[in-house]
Design an enzyme around this catalytic site. Structure first.
Site, PDB file in Angstrom:
ATOM      1  N   GLN A 130      31.632  44.143  56.717  1.00  8.72           N
ATOM      2  CA  GLN A 130      31.774  42.593  57.274  1.00  8.72           C
ATOM      3  C   GLN A 130      33.495  42.710  56.924  1.00  8.72           C
ATOM      4  O   GLN A 130      33.806  42.593  55.651  1.00  8.72           O
ATOM      5  CB  GLN A 130      31.077  41.849  56.162  1.00  8.72           C
ATOM      6  CG  GLN A 130      31.285  40.403  56.264  1.00  8.72           C
ATOM      7  CD  GLN A 130      30.529  39.638  55.289  1.00  8.72           C
ATOM      8  OE1 GLN A 130      29.706  40.245  54.704  1.00  8.72           O
ATOM      9  NE2 GLN A 130      30.957  38.368  55.383  1.00  8.72           N
ATOM     10  N   GLY A 131      34.376  42.468  57.835  1.00 10.53           N
ATOM     11  CA  GLY A 131      35.665  42.369  57.754  1.00 10.53           C
ATOM     12  C   GLY A 131      36.236  41.143  57.939  1.00 10.53           C
ATOM     13  O   GLY A 131      36.728  40.731  58.822  1.00 10.53           O
ATOM     14  N   TYR A 132      36.218  40.551  56.494  1.00  8.77           N
ATOM     15  CA  TYR A 132      36.726  39.274  56.644  1.00  8.77           C
ATOM     16  C   TYR A 132      38.190  39.378  55.665  1.00  8.77           C
ATOM     17  O   TYR A 132      39.144  38.818  56.039  1.00  8.77           O
ATOM     18  CB  TYR A 132      35.703  38.363  55.645  1.00  8.77           C
ATOM     19  CG  TYR A 132      34.550  37.819  56.575  1.00  8.77           C
ATOM     20  CD1 TYR A 132      34.092  38.285  57.536  1.00  8.77           C
ATOM     21  CD2 TYR A 132      34.311  36.690  55.977  1.00  8.77           C
ATOM     22  CE1 TYR A 132      33.039  37.880  58.311  1.00  8.77           C
ATOM     23  CE2 TYR A 132      33.087  36.065  56.859  1.00  8.77           C
ATOM     24  CZ  TYR A 132      32.594  36.623  57.891  1.00  8.77           C
ATOM     25  OH  TYR A 132      31.416  36.190  58.540  1.00  8.77           O
ATOM     26  N   SER A 133      38.033  39.619  54.263  1.00  8.14           N
ATOM     27  CA  SER A 133      39.235  39.397  53.452  1.00  8.14           C
ATOM     28  C   SER A 133      40.427  40.433  53.643  1.00  8.14           C
ATOM     29  O   SER A 133      40.103  41.468  54.462  1.00  8.14           O
ATOM     30  CB  SER A 133      38.687  39.971  52.067  1.00  8.14           C
ATOM     31  OG  SER A 133      37.639  39.127  51.729  1.00  8.14           O
ATOM     32  N   SER A 165      33.329  46.243  51.873  1.00 11.02           N
ATOM     33  CA  SER A 165      32.174  47.079  51.485  1.00 11.02           C
ATOM     34  C   SER A 165      31.419  48.171  52.611  1.00 11.02           C
ATOM     35  O   SER A 165      31.334  47.683  53.422  1.00 11.02           O
ATOM     36  CB  SER A 165      31.088  46.274  50.676  1.00 11.02           C
ATOM     37  OG  SER A 165      31.348  45.418  49.706  1.00 11.02           O
ATOM     38  N   GLU A 248      24.392  34.368  54.036  1.00 10.53           N
ATOM     39  CA  GLU A 248      24.680  34.993  52.941  1.00 10.53           C
ATOM     40  C   GLU A 248      24.218  34.325  51.707  1.00 10.53           C
ATOM     41  O   GLU A 248      23.697  34.819  50.798  1.00 10.53           O
ATOM     42  CB  GLU A 248      26.140  35.084  52.890  1.00 10.53           C
ATOM     43  CG  GLU A 248      26.865  36.203  51.992  1.00 10.53           C
ATOM     44  CD  GLU A 248      27.906  36.677  52.250  1.00 10.53           C
ATOM     45  OE1 GLU A 248      28.402  37.774  51.572  1.00 10.53           O
ATOM     46  OE2 GLU A 248      28.781  36.000  52.800  1.00 10.53           O
TER      47      GLU A 248
HETATM   48  C1  LIG Z   1      32.226  43.631  45.089  1.00  8.15           C
HETATM   49  C2  LIG Z   1      32.952  42.934  46.175  1.00  8.15           C
HETATM   50  C3  LIG Z   1      32.609  43.170  47.340  1.00  8.15           C
HETATM   51  C4  LIG Z   1      33.367  42.643  48.571  1.00  8.15           C
HETATM   52  N1  LIG Z   1      32.923  42.917  49.794  1.00  8.15           N
HETATM   53  C5  LIG Z   1      33.567  42.398  50.842  1.00  8.15           C
HETATM   54  C6  LIG Z   1      33.358  42.528  52.044  1.00  8.15           C
HETATM   55  O1  LIG Z   1      32.159  43.396  52.292  1.00  8.15           O
HETATM   56  N2  LIG Z   1      34.112  42.225  53.108  1.00  8.15           N
HETATM   57  C7  LIG Z   1      34.975  41.136  53.053  1.00  8.15           C
HETATM   58  O2  LIG Z   1      35.454  40.670  53.677  1.00  8.15           O
HETATM   59  N3  LIG Z   1      35.290  40.858  51.639  1.00  8.15           N
HETATM   60  C8  LIG Z   1      34.671  41.412  50.385  1.00  8.15           C
HETATM   61  N4  LIG Z   1      34.903  41.231  49.259  1.00  8.15           N
HETATM   62  C9  LIG Z   1      36.122  40.244  48.929  1.00  8.15           C
HETATM   63  C10 LIG Z   1      35.814  38.788  48.403  1.00  8.15           C
HETATM   64  O3  LIG Z   1      35.137  38.130  49.330  1.00  8.15           O
HETATM   65  C11 LIG Z   1      37.122  38.318  47.814  1.00  8.15           C
HETATM   66  O4  LIG Z   1      37.586  39.137  46.914  1.00  8.15           O
HETATM   67  C12 LIG Z   1      37.051  36.716  47.522  1.00  8.15           C
HETATM   68  O5  LIG Z   1      36.714  36.052  48.504  1.00  8.15           O
HETATM   69  C13 LIG Z   1      38.292  36.285  46.811  1.00  8.15           C
HETATM   70  O6  LIG Z   1      39.440  36.584  47.479  1.00  8.15           O
HETATM   71  P1  LIG Z   1      40.515  37.497  46.620  1.00  8.15           P
HETATM   72  O7  LIG Z   1      40.341  38.713  45.902  1.00  8.15           O
HETATM   73  O8  LIG Z   1      41.687  37.142  47.520  1.00  8.15           O
HETATM   74  O9  LIG Z   1      41.085  36.510  45.391  1.00  8.15           O
HETATM   75  P2  LIG Z   1      41.740  35.065  45.415  1.00  8.15           P
HETATM   76  O10 LIG Z   1      41.525  34.173  46.585  1.00  8.15           O
HETATM   77  O11 LIG Z   1      43.344  35.425  45.680  1.00  8.15           O
HETATM   78  O12 LIG Z   1      41.433  34.328  44.108  1.00  8.15           O
HETATM   79  C14 LIG Z   1      42.207  34.762  42.746  1.00  8.15           C
HETATM   80  C15 LIG Z   1      41.437  33.559  41.797  1.00  8.15           C
HETATM   81  O13 LIG Z   1      42.011  32.569  42.310  1.00  8.15           O
HETATM   82  C16 LIG Z   1      40.963  31.598  42.361  1.00  8.15           C
HETATM   83  N5  LIG Z   1      41.100  30.674  43.460  1.00  8.15           N
HETATM   84  C17 LIG Z   1      41.592  30.829  44.738  1.00  8.15           C
HETATM   85  N6  LIG Z   1      41.632  29.715  45.269  1.00  8.15           N
HETATM   86  C18 LIG Z   1      41.077  28.797  44.602  1.00  8.15           C
HETATM   87  C19 LIG Z   1      40.890  27.650  44.861  1.00  8.15           C
HETATM   88  N7  LIG Z   1      40.954  26.941  46.030  1.00  8.15           N
HETATM   89  N8  LIG Z   1      40.399  26.731  43.736  1.00  8.15           N
HETATM   90  C20 LIG Z   1      39.947  27.305  42.603  1.00  8.15           C
HETATM   91  N9  LIG Z   1      40.399  28.711  42.222  1.00  8.15           N
HETATM   92  C21 LIG Z   1      40.692  29.111  43.595  1.00  8.15           C
HETATM   93  C22 LIG Z   1      39.936  32.580  42.631  1.00  8.15           C
HETATM   94  O14 LIG Z   1      38.392  31.906  42.184  1.00  8.15           O
HETATM   95  C23 LIG Z   1      40.249  33.804  41.788  1.00  8.15           C
HETATM   96  O15 LIG Z   1      39.651  33.453  40.344  1.00  8.15           O
HETATM   97  C24 LIG Z   1      34.318  41.829  48.139  1.00  8.15           C
HETATM   98  C25 LIG Z   1      34.515  41.527  46.808  1.00  8.15           C
HETATM   99  C26 LIG Z   1      34.129  42.222  45.967  1.00  8.15           C
HETATM  100  C27 LIG Z   1      34.337  42.054  44.404  1.00  8.15           C
END
Ligand SMILES: Cc1cc2nc3c(=O)[nH]c(=O)nc-3n(C[C@H](O)[C@H](O)[C@H](O)COP(=O)(O)OP(=O)(O)OC[C@H]3O[C@@H](n4cnc5c(N)ncnc54)[C@H](O)[C@@H]3O)c2cc1C
Lengths: 392, 375
Positions: A130-133, A165, A248
């Site tokens: 799943q290519g989102y982030s 992932s 999901e």
């Molecule tokens: C084990 C694991 C598997 C994953 N697998 C995938 C995958 O297969 N495909 C994929 O696309 N992604 C995947 N991800 C990514 C995941 O979806 C993102 O890490 C997540 O959405 C958070 O984005 P970020 O890491 O950029 O953190 P950020 O968005 O930068 O967040 C940093 C901190 O700020 C807080 N924050 C951010 N915005 C707000 C807000 N509006 N209000 C309050 N707090 C906020 C967050 O809660 C966090 O604590 C995976 C992540 C993990 C840990």
């Protein structure tokens, strides 16, 4: 309101139990976990399991029969989750394909896409990621920028995904791209089904705190995607992405947490501290009781959500609670488990189950982030369930 | 398995909600807090709706509904802090009568309860500091034609607003459930004094028994063997209080959500600050979890499930530990306003605190849960 299972549901449970007894990998019930040292071997092992599931007709449990599924009701899925948790069945390596991509294609895909992709998802022939982030688009997913530019009847992809992932073993990617950056951020996103086996795509594994490398950076350098592999309308991919996340959020970890609690109880009965079994220490008994209460609360709430979903047909924002509440329970449970080890809590692979307890401790911290962090989930509850004002 | 509320249940709740609003029950809870006597009038209203008949068996003129149904009604009652002994009369009183009563006792009391002519409560505690059943020491000494009670009871809910009190006394020795008997006592005859309670919507009384003679027909069931039924009645009552607390908690979540959308500081609604917003989301989650545990406990009791006792303790534990926090958070979300008696938050907070240790402290419930797992 009735918590009794019907005869049909009990029959379903018995059938599944029997099938698991006969088909779980050799030695599994006795606690053997093949391939845990070698990632490649592990993938092979899990692919094998996926095929076994499919041969038994269990892989696409909730899929309609026309796509090779078992057309199971939501309650049968609940039973499936209970029973597989009970025997700690191997992970479903193609969960992304089966639980998310498949159902999304069934709802929004073209006939050709369904025909081309669904059979290979359910058989486990093709693995999905799943290519989102992206590095600059996490919680604020809609600000994503990986670009897809038209080039004849193809599109050229340039940019980067991260935390993807299983990208390193995936055959296909459900990819969110930017096709128009002139308007508001939710517009101009397009979803492509992208073949991972091509020169323009490079994956770099990322070393996780669990010492595993399940997620990756994925670099796109003039990678190619085909027009017929767009899901939904061009530039309207945000809706598609949201359809997928609804699926999901309707899953629950609570049954595996309950299973972990049971095994912890056994541990407490078998291990002593200062000459008395842990299970007879007052503070241990009470903490186990408190944890069971939370697990029970999470489970019963899950049942209520499922019952509601049976009525409305779609998973609601209540799924966010399932995630946040049970995640808290799991963290409490694992932290408590570590304390039971006494000073040996300081050990990793030399600790219990060859270090599995450390993975169990650390994983919930990842789950709290993956698929929308707990902060984002609280926003969803506050805004969609309680009608509080949206963030600026 | 189906965890949905059915149409009939939904309808009953909607009707109840409208009715409680129409009769301004929350206003009456406030009058009760100010020391006014509201129970008689309120009971007339409740009887108009047949609520006192709810769990009285059909053959005794009641509606024959189950604990779950009662819990759903009490959830609505909890939203308005119903200041009336409905849990006492139904979850406890009608239940022990139905379980232990002779035909004559049933005939005397159950139809009267259903008609709204009899309110019941119970007298268990004596020091109020010991756990039950150790705290039941009041002596019931056999006489020629009945028993003589000697001792004092405390914390009798609505003790001065009910007609009959189920008094737990010891006809044997010891501190356990063995040797405990239950007696039906005419409240009017008892020397009582009111107690000022933390939750003033629910008054309590102290009862003094001094050479207090009662007839043989006051005894419920067999002498010294009321223990198991008493335990079940306490469990039912506990679930009833959980249901009221869950209703109160959902109102607290609503009050906080409304205030979060209206009240502005720093040029925006305070509900936009995540410290507030996320706190309310947490309050909602705790309430949902408590509701799930309470429904299940009610269902398990009604169906005599093997895990019924545990389910009750889990519901009570969770309400005690988590919902008191919900009420505290609601007070906090309202700032200075939250600390006024005008804001309703304190009514619920005090009720939850008062119930937190009633018929079992959280620790005692934890131990009961642990025992049920054979730990
Ligand atoms: C084990 C694991 C598997 C994953 N697998 C995938 C995958 O297969 N495909 C994929 O696309 N992604 C995947 N991800 C990514 C995941 O979806 C993102 O890490 C997540 O959405 C958070 O984005 P970020 O890491 O950029 O953190 P950020 O968005 O930068 O967040 C940093 C901190 O700020 C807080 N924050 C951010 N915005 C707000 C807000 N509006 N209000 C309050 N707090 C906020 C967050 O809660 C966090 O604590 C995976 C992540 C993990 C840990």
């Amino acid at each position: 309101m009735d918590f009794e299972y019907t005869e049909d549901q009990e029959r379903f449970r018995q059938e599944l139990r029997e099938w698991l007894r006969e088909n779980l990998p050799d030695g599994w019930q006795a606690g053997e976990r093949p391939g845990t040292d070698d990632p490649e071997e592990n993938v092979e092992f899990l692919l094998d399991w996926q095929r076994t599931l499919n041969d038994g007709g269990w892989a696409g449990l909730h899929w309609p029969e026309e796509y090779g599924g078992a057309d199971a009701s939501l309650l049968e899925q609940v039973i499936y989750n209970q029973e597989t948790a009970r025997v700690d069945a191997p992970a479903r390596i193609n969960a992304v394909g089966i639980d998310f991509v498949g159902p999304t294609l069934m709802e929004l895909g073209t006939d050709e896409q369904k025909e081309r992709f669904l059979p290979k998802i359910i058989s486990g022939e093709e693995l999905w990621c799943q290519g989102y982030s992206e590095p600059d688009a996490g919680s604020d997913l809609a600000s994503l920028s990986l670009s897809a530019e038209r080039n004849g009847d193809e599109f050229l992809l340039n940019g980067q995904k991260v935390w993807t992932s299983y990208a390193h073993v995936a055959d296909w990617c459900f990819l969110l791209t930017r096709t128009d950056d002139s308007g508001p951020k939710h517009h101009g996103i397009t979803v492509f089904l992208v073949d991972m086996d091509q020169e323009g795509i490079q994956t770099e594994p990322i070393h996780q705190i669990t010492d595993e490398t399940d997620f990756n950076e994925v670099f796109f350098d003039d990678a190619v995607a085909r027009e017929e592999h767009i899901v939904g309308e061009i530039d309207e991919g945000w809706e598609v992405a949201m359809t997928l996340s609804a699926f999901e959020h309707s899953m629950s970890d609570v049954f595996s947490i309950e299973q972990r609690w049971r095994s912890l109880v056994e541990f407490c009965q078998e291990h002593e501290r200062d000459g008395t079994p842990l299970a007879e220490h007052t503070h241990v008994r009470r903490e186990l009781a408190r944890l069971h209460t939370r697990i029970q609360a999470g489970k019963l709430t899950h049942y209520r959500n499922v019952s509601k979903q049976m009525e409305t047909g779609v998973p609601g924002p209540e799924g966010s609670m399932d995630k946040v509440f049970n995640n808290q329970t799991e963290k409490k449970l694992e932290n408590f488990a570590r304390r039971l080890l006494g000073a040996n809590n300081a050990l990793w692979t030399d600790g219990p189950d060859d270090g599995q307890w450390v993975t169990d401790l650390l994983m919930p911290y990842g789950k709290m982030i993956a698929g929308g962090t707990k902060d984002v989930q609280r926003n969803i509850i506050a805004e969609r369930v309680l009608g509080l004002p949206k963030d600026d | 398995m189906d965890f949905r509320i059915n149409d009939e249940q939904r309808q009953m709740r909607e009707t109840a909600q409208e009715f409680f609003e129409d009769r301004e029950v929350l206003e009456r809870a406030r009058e009760r807090i100010d020391g006014e006597d509201v129970v008689d009038d309120l009971w007339d209203d409740l009887s108009e709706m047949d609520y006192p008949a709810l769990t009285v068996p059909l053959e005794h003129g009641g509606l024959g509904d189950d604990v779950l149904y009662l819990s759903l009604l009490l959830e609505e009652a909890g939203r308005v802090a119903l200041p009336a002994p409905l849990p006492e009369t139904l979850a406890f009183g009608a239940f022990v009568l139905d379980e232990l009563g002779s035909d004559a006792q049933k005939e005397q009391f159950l139809p009267a309860i259903a008609d709204g002519d009899q309110r019941l409560s119970f007298a268990l505690y004596e020091s109020g500091q010991e756990s039950l059943p150790r705290d039941i020491q009041l002596a019931a000494t056999p006489t020629d034609d009945g028993y003589r009670l000697d001792g004092t009871k405390t914390l009798v809910p609505f003790g001065e607003q009910v007609d009959t009190i189920v008094v737990a006394a010891r006809t044997g020795s010891g501190t356990g459930m063995d040797g405990v008997s239950l007696f039906l006592v005419d409240a009017e005859r008892v020397d009582s004094e009111p107690q000022d309670t933390l939750d003033r919507t629910r008054p309590a009384a102290k009862l003094h028994f001094d050479d207090f003679e009662i007839g043989e027909n006051a005894l419920l069931g067999t002498e010294g063997e009321a223990g198991p039924t008493l335990q079940k009645a306490m469990d039912r009552y506990t679930v009833a209080t959980c249901a009221m607390t869950v209703g109160a908690a959902s109102r607290a979540v609503e009050m906080s959500s409304d205030y979060g959308s209206q009240r502005e500081q720093f040029d925006k609604p305070i509900g936009q600050f995540q410290a507030v917003k996320h706190r309310i989301a947490d309050m909602w989650m705790a309430t949902q979890a408590a509701r799930s545990l309470t429904y299940y406990a009610a269902w398990a009791l009604e169906n005599d499930e093997p895990d019924a006792a545990r389910a009750v303790s889990e519901a009570k534990l969770f309400c005690s530990e988590q919902l008191t926090q919900v009420f505290a958070d609601d007070i906090h979300n309202h700032g200075g306003m939250g600390f006024t008696s005008e804001h309703d938050g304190h009514i619920y907070f005090k009720q939850a605190k008062a119930w937190e240790t009633f018929l079992g402290t959280p620790t005692e419930h934890l131990d009961r849960i642990a025992d049920s797992h054979e730990l």
